[in-house]
Design an enzyme around this catalytic site. Structure first.
Site, PDB file in Angstrom:
ATOM      1  CB  CYS A  84      -0.959  -0.120   1.207  1.00 56.57           C
ATOM      2  SG  CYS A  84      -1.818  -1.547   1.350  1.00 56.57           S
ATOM      3  CG  ASP A 113      -1.196  -7.931   7.418  1.00 62.87           C
ATOM      4  OD1 ASP A 113      -2.198  -7.277   7.115  1.00 62.87           O
ATOM      5  OD2 ASP A 113       0.132  -7.843   7.100  1.00 62.87           O
ATOM      6  NE  ARG A 136      -6.863  -3.987   1.437  1.00 58.46           N
ATOM      7  CZ  ARG A 136      -7.507  -4.609   1.509  1.00 58.46           C
ATOM      8  NH1 ARG A 136      -8.793  -4.559   1.376  1.00 58.46           N
ATOM      9  NH2 ARG A 136      -7.427  -5.987   2.098  1.00 58.46           N
ATOM     10  CG  LEU A 137      -1.426  -4.127  -4.323  1.00 59.35           C
ATOM     11  CD1 LEU A 137      -2.008  -4.087  -5.715  1.00 59.35           C
ATOM     12  CD2 LEU A 137       0.014  -4.174  -4.609  1.00 59.35           C
ATOM     13  CB  SER A 138      -6.665  -6.160  -1.758  1.00 60.94           C
ATOM     14  OG  SER A 138      -6.991  -6.362  -2.872  1.00 60.94           O
ATOM     15  CB  ILE A 139      -1.483  -8.832  -0.206  1.00 54.12           C
ATOM     16  CG1 ILE A 139      -0.908  -7.761  -1.441  1.00 54.12           C
ATOM     17  CG2 ILE A 139      -0.684  -9.928  -0.438  1.00 54.12           C
ATOM     18  CD1 ILE A 139      -0.744  -8.084  -2.774  1.00 54.12           C
ATOM     19  CB  ILE A 140      -3.285 -10.542   3.801  1.00 51.92           C
ATOM     20  CG1 ILE A 140      -2.149 -11.291   3.509  1.00 51.92           C
ATOM     21  CG2 ILE A 140      -3.907 -11.208   5.043  1.00 51.92           C
ATOM     22  CD1 ILE A 140      -0.943 -11.294   4.385  1.00 51.92           C
ATOM     23  CG  ASN A 172       3.854   0.176   2.405  1.00 54.86           C
ATOM     24  OD1 ASN A 172       3.388  -0.770   1.827  1.00 54.86           O
ATOM     25  ND2 ASN A 172       4.739   1.066   2.197  1.00 54.86           N
ATOM     26  N   GLY A 216      15.214 -12.135  -4.437  1.00 56.99           N
ATOM     27  CA  GLY A 216      16.614 -12.840  -3.705  1.00 56.99           C
ATOM     28  C   GLY A 216      17.408 -11.563  -2.900  1.00 56.99           C
TER      29      GLY A 216
END
Length: 629
Positions: free
Chosen positions: A2, A98, A47-51, A73, A356
């Site tokens: 976010c 979360d 918001r970028l919704s992931i969970i 964020n 990585g």
């Protein structure tokens, strides 16, 4: 993932200003937006919704009585465990995200909450009862946090560009940051390129109350090696710990993919994560600048699909302005542009990608780490080497001579990180302007002072963990991914992985060939490479595997071509360049490179990128304008 913004509220049109600030960072969160405004603060969230991808995860988020307000964020990977403890303590949860754990965790633990978190984060909490803002940034600086104070207005956000919309913000160039940048290729201090605007350092939190800002560190990297376990024990511990980290970093309600280069780091991540899609970019057909063939074969070997793109020179150059706009501050790492493109192709297929970053800093992966005591000459008295180095410094620079000059300096004198562009003397000569920028050694000294009892490899790792990692590696990872509304997760940069890496003896990080079966003088990341063999295909897991290119860019080649040479020369002789530089010296650097007298490509690029960035932020040049002839 976010974006957050906010400010202390002392303006009449705070709703309009906040909305404009949020719009500036819409790319960080296109799925939803939210705001909170009272008579004292204004908080905004993209918001970028992931969970918790439903609306119950939208922010700002509140506790039960609305006295605690959060904008956040990041991702907290152990939030379920913390949530169980908080429920036992009597807290009530309304959703499955979360984010809510941060609210109730703050209520229960205060600032001690930070040492319980496992993840990447940048958040601010408005506590109405205490009349204070509490903000924090994660252990390594994976997620950004900027702040600025102008008069009685305090503002914060994920990106500096959001501040430009606030009427109290005064856009002025910080010339000290420019001089530091010419040496480091990024801004190495808490100052930014904008006056009175700062970065909250990694592993720090702030409390803003009654017009006063208090900043404190809450966590430290502490190398304390343990010689008792055998190499095999360390390899097994790395394997177990990293498997656990990757599992935690895969927690999401959306599909997760993985970046893939030819190096062991991304290969290891892709294998353990067992993702369906990998993503790679390269330049042309020359394998010196192209890892696509290797990545396609590797992906096939592990049964995954590889999505790739060959970046043309014109695509690269035409996106420079856009990239520097997203970066907020100039970053002269050519790989940032390649990262922009790999994020672009990944964002077409997934919302989250693993990467990585961090393995080199934690496990001793950079080739420069093999330098201490690497030759017989290193073991000679320092006084003798200094005398030889002083004599060599008066001879025209060339490879053999440079060896003696470098070896005639202590580690603290010669190593400021993975990039050392212009010496203090060179940058003073180039600049017309006078600044109060500190000497590079004054910037690195506080970090060296904390590890004076450590060996030189550990000292270099410690310095890179605090400067290079946050200032270059993680800056470009966050800004290039968020430019495409893509979340990038870095499982090597996990607190539990760091706690393990701190204890691994130096000989198992950077290893002399007498204890290996490899036909090389040194092996970097030795124990980690052995751990990767447990999971990667045999032909790709050798400790002397294909040298990692890391999305290399053929800058040195392009700058010798008339088309791109002329683009840079026009920039170097422009009115903008005349404001800051002795332009005849810039042109000489460029001409010497084009004519093959010296490889000045990185120095030329460092100055050129600053001019591109300055044009975007101070001359309002079109970020879509490009540099295609």
């Amino acid at each position: 993932m976010c974006g957050i913004v906010g400010f202390t509220n002392n303006i009449d049109n705070s709703n309009v200003v906040l909305s404009k600030m949020m719009d500036r960072i819409k790319h960080r969160g296109p799925d939803a937006e939210g705001s909170y405004i009272d008579e004292k603060v204004a908080l905004g969230h993209r918001r970028l919704s992931i969970i918790g991808i439903t609306a119950d995860g939208n922010q700002p988020m509140f506790n039960e009585d609305g006295s605690v307000v959060l904008v956040y964020n990041g991702e907290i990977y152990n939030f379920q465990d913390i949530k169980k403890d908080l429920i036992k303590a009597g807290h009530t949860f309304k959703n499955s995200t979360d984010s809510e754990v941060l609210i109730h965790g703050y209520e229960e633990y205060g600032t001690d909450l930070l040492n319980k978190l496992r993840g990447m984060f940048s958040f601010v909490i408005w506590d109405k009862n205490k009349n204070q803002l509490f903000g924090a940034r994660d252990y390594f600086g994976i997620k950004p946090m900027y702040y600025a104070t102008f008069g009685d207005t305090f503002m914060f956000g994920s990106e500096i560009k959001s501040f430009l919309e606030h009427p109290a913000f005064k856009k002025e160039l910080n010339t000290s940051a420019l001089e530091n940048y010419l040496t480091f290729q990024y801004s190495p201090t808490t100052e930014t390129f904008f006056k009175n605007t700062y970065k909250l350092p990694p592993a720090h939190y702030f409390i803003y109350k009654d017009g006063k800002l208090d900043i404190k560190r809450y966590w430290e990297v502490k190398f304390n090696t343990d010689d008792k376990p055998s190499l095999e024990d360390w390899v097994n511990q790395i394997s177990d710990t990293f498997h656990d980290s990757v599992k935690a970093h895969k927690i999401a309600d959306v599909e997760v993919g993985s970046f893939l280069s030819s190096g062991v780091d991304s290969s290891y991540v892709a294998c353990i994560a067992d993702v369906d899609k990998t993503f790679t970019v390269g330049f042309g057909e020359d394998e010196k600048y192209n890892e696509i063939g290797w990545a396609k074969n590797f992906s096939k070997a592990i049964g995954k699909d590889n999505y790739n793109k060959v970046i043309t020179p014109d695509e690269y150059w035409n996106n420079l302005s856009r990239i520097q706009y997203h970066m907020d501050e100039p970053l002269a790492d050519p790989a940032s542009i390649a990262l922009f493109f790999v994020c672009s192709i990944a964002s077409e297929k997934v919302k989250v990608a693993l990467s990585g970053e961090g393995a080199d800093e934690l496990f001793g992966g950079y080739n420069v780490y093999s330098e201490p005591n690497g030759t017989f000459y290193d073991r000679l008295p320092m006084g003798f080497k200094k005398a030889v180095g002083n004599l060599a410094s008066h001879i025209p620079a060339q490879r053999g001579v440079n060896f003696f000059v470098r070896k005639g300096k202590t580690l603290e004198e010669r190593f400021i990180g993975n990039a050392y562009m212009f010496t203090p003397e060179e940058r003073k000569s180039l600049l017309k302007i006078k600044t109060d920028a500190p000497n590079p050694m004054a910037i690195t000294k506080p970090f060296y002072d904390k590890v004076q009892d450590q060996d030189e490899v550990t000292k270099m790792q410690y310095l890179d963990l605090h400067l290079w990692l946050a200032g270059d590696i993680l800056l470009k990872a966050d800004k290039m991914s968020m430019a495409h509304s893509l979340e990038v997760r870095v499982p090597f940069l996990d607190r539990k992985v760091m706690e393990l890496a701190e204890r691994i003896p130096t000989k198992y990080r950077v290893t002399r060939n007498e204890i290996t079966d490899e036909n090389t003088k040194y092996v970097t990341k030795y124990a980690m490479r052995l751990a990767s063999k447990k999971d990667t295909p045999k032909e790709t897991a050798s400790t002397s595997a294909k040298k990692k290119l890391g999305f290399p860019v053929p800058i040195r080649v392009w700058l010798k071509e008339d088309k791109y040479y002329n683009i840079v020369k026009n920039a170097f002789t422009s009115a903008t360049s005349e404001k800051f530089f002795n332009t005849e010296q810039l042109v000489k650097l460029l001409d010497d490179h084009k004519n093959g007298h010296k490889d000045n490509s990185r120095k030329v690029w460092t100055i050129f990128i600053f001019l591109v960035w300055y044009g975007v932020y101070f001359e309002d040049k079109n970020i879509n304008g490009g540099f295609n002839g």
